[in-house]
Scaffold this motif. Sequence first.
Motif, short mmCIF file in Angstrom:
data_model
loop_
_atom_site.label_atom_id
_atom_site.label_comp_id
_atom_site.label_asym_id
_atom_site.label_seq_id
_atom_site.Cartn_x
_atom_site.Cartn_y
_atom_site.Cartn_z
N LYS A 149 -8.50 1.31 6.46
CA LYS A 149 -8.59 2.54 7.23
C LYS A 149 -8.67 2.24 8.72
O LYS A 149 -8.05 2.92 9.54
N SER A 150 -9.42 1.22 9.09
CA SER A 150 -9.54 0.83 10.48
C SER A 150 -8.20 0.39 11.06
O SER A 150 -7.84 0.76 12.18
N GLN A 151 -7.46 -0.38 10.28
CA GLN A 151 -6.13 -0.82 10.73
C GLN A 151 -5.19 0.37 10.88
O GLN A 151 -4.43 0.45 11.86
N ALA A 152 -5.25 1.30 9.95
CA ALA A 152 -4.41 2.50 10.03
C ALA A 152 -4.78 3.34 11.25
O ALA A 152 -3.91 3.87 11.94
N LYS A 153 -6.08 3.44 11.53
CA LYS A 153 -6.53 4.20 12.71
C LYS A 153 -6.02 3.54 13.99
O LYS A 153 -5.59 4.23 14.92
N CYS A 154 -6.03 2.22 14.05
CA CYS A 154 -5.51 1.52 15.23
C CYS A 154 -4.03 1.82 15.43
O CYS A 154 -3.59 2.06 16.56
N PHE B 67 0.83 -1.20 0.00
CA PHE B 67 0.00 0.00 0.00
C PHE B 67 0.86 1.25 0.00
O PHE B 67 0.70 2.13 -0.81
N LEU B 68 1.81 1.32 0.94
CA LEU B 68 2.64 2.51 1.04
C LEU B 68 3.56 2.68 -0.15
O LEU B 68 3.88 3.79 -0.53
N PHE C 220 -3.93 7.50 4.63
CA PHE C 220 -5.13 6.67 4.79
C PHE C 220 -6.40 7.51 4.95
O PHE C 220 -7.48 6.96 5.18
N ARG C 221 -6.23 8.82 4.85
CA ARG C 221 -7.36 9.76 4.92
C ARG C 221 -8.23 9.54 6.16
O ARG C 221 -9.44 9.39 6.08
N LEU D 167 -8.14 1.94 -0.24
CA LEU D 167 -8.64 2.57 0.98
C LEU D 167 -9.96 1.93 1.40
O LEU D 167 -11.00 2.57 1.45
N THR D 168 -9.91 0.68 1.76
CA THR D 168 -11.11 -0.03 2.20
C THR D 168 -11.39 0.34 3.66
O THR D 168 -10.49 0.81 4.37
#
Length: 103
Positions: A23-28, A3-4, A59-60, A18-19
């Motif tokens: 996004k949830s994993q990035a927020k964690c 991704f990166l 990840f917006r 950006l599923t």
Amino acid sequence: SAFLSKADNATDVDETLLTPQTKSQAKCIADEWKPKLDVESTNGMPLEAEGLLRLLTTFRIASDFNEDDLCKYVLAVSDHRQATELCHSLDLAHKIPGWFSFS
């Protein structure tokens, strides 16, 4: 990560990557990272602050975080050449008027 490697900057991200799960994993990750940064004294941690801001823009997910805290992180990286781009990507220009030259 794959991704990166596809994201040279926040505007080049393939939207299909950006599923909600991504996004949830990035927020964690951001939620775990953020407390390690002292918002009041980020001057000693500009690279860490920039890393967090890049995660949020890539990840917006910046809207999930406090704008005032994000402004402090942007100010902590203000000497970095990417600070203006990050401020724009985070949609924080209205919170830091006159600090950066926005063109």
